[in-house]
Design a protein around this motif. Structure first.
Motif, mmCIF file in Angstrom:
data_model
loop_
_atom_site.group_PDB
_atom_site.id
_atom_site.type_symbol
_atom_site.label_atom_id
_atom_site.label_comp_id
_atom_site.label_asym_id
_atom_site.label_seq_id
_atom_site.Cartn_x
_atom_site.Cartn_y
_atom_site.Cartn_z
ATOM 1 N N ALA A 132 -1.250 3.515 9.507
ATOM 2 C CA ALA A 132 -0.180 4.169 9.743
ATOM 3 C C ALA A 132 0.756 3.836 10.941
ATOM 4 C CB ALA A 132 -0.737 5.575 9.946
ATOM 5 N N THR A 133 0.174 2.904 11.860
ATOM 6 C CA THR A 133 0.736 3.018 13.270
ATOM 7 C C THR A 133 1.187 1.317 13.607
ATOM 8 O OG1 THR A 133 -1.341 2.416 14.179
ATOM 9 C CG2 THR A 133 -0.148 4.655 14.568
ATOM 10 N N GLN A 134 0.655 0.733 12.304
ATOM 11 C CA GLN A 134 0.907 -0.854 12.832
ATOM 12 C C GLN A 134 1.386 -1.694 11.396
ATOM 13 O OE1 GLN A 134 -2.862 -2.511 14.131
ATOM 14 N NE2 GLN A 134 -2.426 -1.878 16.093
ATOM 15 N N THR A 135 1.687 -0.756 10.322
ATOM 16 C CA THR A 135 2.504 -1.520 9.303
ATOM 17 C C THR A 135 3.971 -2.158 9.658
ATOM 18 O OG1 THR A 135 1.003 -0.440 7.663
ATOM 19 C CG2 THR A 135 3.292 -0.995 6.795
ATOM 20 N N GLY A 162 0.863 -1.180 -0.178
ATOM 21 C CA GLY A 162 -0.150 0.101 -0.062
ATOM 22 C C GLY A 162 0.814 1.272 0.131
ATOM 23 N N TRP A 163 0.005 2.337 0.057
ATOM 24 C CA TRP A 163 0.711 3.835 0.057
ATOM 25 C C TRP A 163 0.003 4.544 1.076
ATOM 26 C CZ3 TRP A 163 4.765 4.813 -3.204
ATOM 27 C CH2 TRP A 163 5.273 3.743 -4.054
ATOM 28 N N TYR A 165 5.243 10.662 0.289
ATOM 29 C CA TYR A 165 4.227 9.464 0.027
ATOM 30 C C TYR A 165 5.117 8.328 0.285
ATOM 31 C CZ TYR A 165 0.832 11.548 -2.701
ATOM 32 O OH TYR A 165 -0.270 12.497 -3.040
ATOM 33 N N TYR A 166 4.745 7.378 1.248
ATOM 34 C CA TYR A 166 5.496 6.043 1.591
ATOM 35 C C TYR A 166 4.979 5.011 1.001
ATOM 36 C CZ TYR A 166 7.249 9.530 5.164
ATOM 37 O OH TYR A 166 7.926 10.669 5.565
ATOM 38 N N ARG A 177 0.567 10.967 9.156
ATOM 39 C CA ARG A 177 0.576 10.114 8.137
ATOM 40 C C ARG A 177 -0.653 9.491 7.819
ATOM 41 N NH1 ARG A 177 5.727 6.205 7.653
ATOM 42 N NH2 ARG A 177 6.540 7.944 7.860
ATOM 43 N N LYS A 178 -1.088 9.547 6.487
ATOM 44 C CA LYS A 178 -2.421 9.183 6.215
ATOM 45 C C LYS A 178 -2.742 7.922 5.136
ATOM 46 C CE LYS A 178 -4.747 13.598 7.134
ATOM 47 N NZ LYS A 178 -5.658 14.612 6.569
#
Length: 120
Positions: free
Chosen positions: A104-107, A35-36, A93-94, A45-46
């Motif tokens: 955003a917190t658990q990837t 994903g992105w 972009y990540y 971060r969204k």
């Protein structure tokens, strides 16, 4: 372990298109969701988009119909095609990968980030 390397950011005009790439190296890429996410200055971060290994895809409402994710498992690479870009798409972009759901917190795995700037 998985390493992600992004490329493809830059400065574009409103209405232009841009494609981001994320090359993965390591094991188990095929089984992970990819994903992105994006992060604008002063914001969190969204989520932008996620695609599971089954091809189940979910987009943020703000990019539906304009952005598209794709993956090339043979080359361990995935992409974000961005069309009809708007100034509000400006962000770092990540790319991301790991067991779903990606948040955003658990990837588990992140790319280094690439700047996309949309100028009006």
């Amino acid at each position: 372990q998985l390493q992600l390397l992004e490329s493809g950011g830059g400065l574009v005009q409103v209405g232009d298109s841009l494609r981001l790439s994320c090359a993965a190296s390591g094991r188990h890429f095929r089984t992970y969701a990819v994903g992105w996410f994006r992060q604008a200055p002063g914001e969190e971060r969204k989520f932008v988009v996620q695609s599971t290994w089954r091809g189940e895809t979910r987009y943020a409402d703000s990019v539906k119909g304009r952005f598209a994710i794709s993956r090339d498992n043979a080359n361990s690479t995935f992409y974000l095609q961005m069309n009809s870009l708007k100034p509000e798409d400006t962000a770092v972009y990540y790319c991301a990968a790991g067991p779903p759901p990606l948040t955003a917190t658990q990837t588990r795995y992140w790319g280094q980030g690439t700047q996309v700037t949309v100028s009006s």
